[in-house]
Design a protein around this motif. Structure first.
Motif, PDB file in Angstrom:
ATOM      1  N   VAL A  38       0.878  -1.166   0.000  1.00 12.81           N
ATOM      2  CA  VAL A  38       0.000   0.000   0.000  1.00 12.81           C
ATOM      3  C   VAL A  38       0.915   1.215   0.000  1.00 12.81           C
ATOM      4  O   VAL A  38       1.510   1.566   1.021  1.00 12.81           O
ATOM      5  N   HIS A  62       0.995  -7.571  -5.317  1.00 13.93           N
ATOM      6  CA  HIS A  62      -0.124  -6.664  -5.584  1.00 13.93           C
ATOM      7  C   HIS A  62       0.234  -5.261  -5.079  1.00 13.93           C
ATOM      8  O   HIS A  62       1.051  -5.110  -4.161  1.00 13.93           O
ATOM      9  N   GLU A  64      -1.608  -1.355  -4.157  1.00 11.99           N
ATOM     10  CA  GLU A  64      -2.665  -0.360  -4.047  1.00 11.99           C
ATOM     11  C   GLU A  64      -1.979   0.990  -3.848  1.00 11.99           C
ATOM     12  O   GLU A  64      -1.201   1.164  -2.900  1.00 11.99           O
ATOM     13  N   GLN A  65      -2.234   1.937  -4.741  1.00 12.80           N
ATOM     14  CA  GLN A  65      -1.617   3.259  -4.669  1.00 12.80           C
ATOM     15  C   GLN A  65      -2.618   4.277  -4.149  1.00 12.80           C
ATOM     16  O   GLN A  65      -3.762   4.326  -4.606  1.00 12.80           O
ATOM     17  N   ARG A  66      -2.167   5.088  -3.207  1.00 12.42           N
ATOM     18  CA  ARG A  66      -3.027   6.132  -2.644  1.00 12.42           C
ATOM     19  C   ARG A  66      -2.477   7.497  -3.053  1.00 12.42           C
ATOM     20  O   ARG A  66      -1.359   7.619  -3.546  1.00 12.42           O
ATOM     21  N   HIS A  78      -6.839  -0.086   4.887  1.00 14.08           N
ATOM     22  CA  HIS A  78      -7.088  -0.244   3.453  1.00 14.08           C
ATOM     23  C   HIS A  78      -6.736  -1.674   3.028  1.00 14.08           C
ATOM     24  O   HIS A  78      -7.499  -2.331   2.304  1.00 14.08           O
ATOM     25  N   TRP A  82      -9.127  -4.898   1.720  1.00 16.37           N
ATOM     26  CA  TRP A  82      -8.767  -5.538   0.444  1.00 16.37           C
ATOM     27  C   TRP A  82      -8.652  -7.043   0.641  1.00 16.37           C
ATOM     28  O   TRP A  82      -9.147  -7.836  -0.174  1.00 16.37           O
TER      29      TRP A  82
END
Length: 238
Positions: A38, A62, A64-66, A78, A82
Motif C-alpha cells: 500500500v 499486488h 494499491e496506490q493512494r 485499506h 482488500w
C-alpha cells in the motif's frame, strides 16, 4: 484439502532501496504467501519498482496506490479491507525495511494454523531481542509498553509491535472504521480490540533489527498520538 491463502500487507513510503529485495524475500517463501504493498504516492519511485515486478507476471505481488501520505494505520485498514474482499484466510503486517525478518513469517503462520487468532512477533517476550537501536530508544519503547499495559489492563509485552499475523475472522469482527490512529496507537488499538473480542493472542520472540537503508518514519506526533490515544481506546466501541 483447501490451500489457506496468506497475505502480507506492507505500507510503503520512499522505500526504493528495500522494496525490490523485500519482494524477492517473500517470493522465496512458500507459495501461499502473497504480498500487498500500500504505497502513499512515494516520490522516490517505490511504486514504479513494484509495478515493474507485477508487469513481469508476479501474480503473488499486488499494489494499491493512494494519493498521498495518509498514515500507517489507514494503510493497514485499506489492506485489511482488500484482504477480506479477496477472501484471504490469514493476514500479516510487517515493515518494508527488514527490521522484521521475512523468514519469521513462517513461524507466525504456524501459530495461526494451530490455536492463535492473533500472533505477535515480540521484542520483549522471553527470547525477543533488538539489534542496532540506541539504548535511549530501547528504553522508551520498552516503558511505552509498560505504560500501555497499565492503562489498558492487558498482558501483552510488546504492545507497539508492528509484526503481526491475524486470522481473517479477527479483522472481520473488529470495527475497522472506528480506528483512526495512524502510528503506534494503531498497533496498540488492534491488539486491544482483539483482546476485547476474546480472540486468542500469542506473542513469539523475534529479533528486531533497525533499518539499514531508507529513512525512519518515526516522529514526535506519532509518539504523542500513542501516549494520549490509549485513554481514548478505553472508551471506543471496537
Amino acid at each position: 484439502m483447501k490451500t489457506m491463502k496468506a497475505l502480507i500487507i506492507i505500507p510503503t513510503y520512499n522505500e526504493k532501496e528495500n522494496v525490490g529485495k523485500m519482494i524477492d524475500a517473500i517470493l522465496n517463501l512458500e507459495s501461499q504467501f502473497h504480498v500487498l504493498f500500500v504505497d502513499d504516492n512515494s516520490p522516490d519511485g517505490t511504486a514504479d519498482i513494484i509495478n515493474s515486478r507485477i508487469d513481469l507476471s508476479e501474480s503473488r505481488v499486488h499494489l494499491e496506490q493512494r494519493t498521498g501520505k495518509l498514515g500507517l494505520g489507514t494503510a493497514y485498514i485499506h489492506g485489511f479491507k482488500w484482504a477480506i474482499k479477496k477472501n484471504y484466510d490469514y493476514v500479516f503486517e510487517m515493515d518494508c525495511d527488514f527490521s522484521h525478518d521475512p523468514k519469521d513469517l513462517k513461524r507466525l503462520y504456524h501459530e495461526l494454523q494451530n490455536d492463535s487468532d492473533l500472533v505477535i512477533g515480540s521484542r520483549y517476550c522471553n527470547g525477543g531481542r533488538i539489534k542496532n537501536w540506541p539504548y535511549k530508544r530501547v528504553f522508551m519503547s520498552y516503558f511505552a509498553s509498560v505504560y500501555v499495559r497499565l492503562i489498558l489492563f492487558i498482558s501483552i509485552k510488546d504492545t507497539t509491535a508492528g509484526f503481526k499475523g491475524y486470522r481473517i475472522d479477527v479483522l472481520k469482527k473488529i470495527k475497522l472504521d472506528q480506528i483512526k490512529f495512524k502510528g503506534y496507537a494503531f498497533q496498540i488499538c488492534m491488539k486491544y480490540a482483539a483482546i476485547k473480542h476474546r480472540f486468542r493472542v500469542k506473542e513469539i520472540p523475534i529479533t528486531f533489527v533497525d533499518r539499514v537503508e531508507g529513512v525512519s518514519k518515526m516522529s514526535t506526533d506519532i509518539f504523542k498520538e500513542a501516549f494520549f490515544g490509549v485513554w481514548k481506546m478505553r472508551k471506543m466501541k471496537l
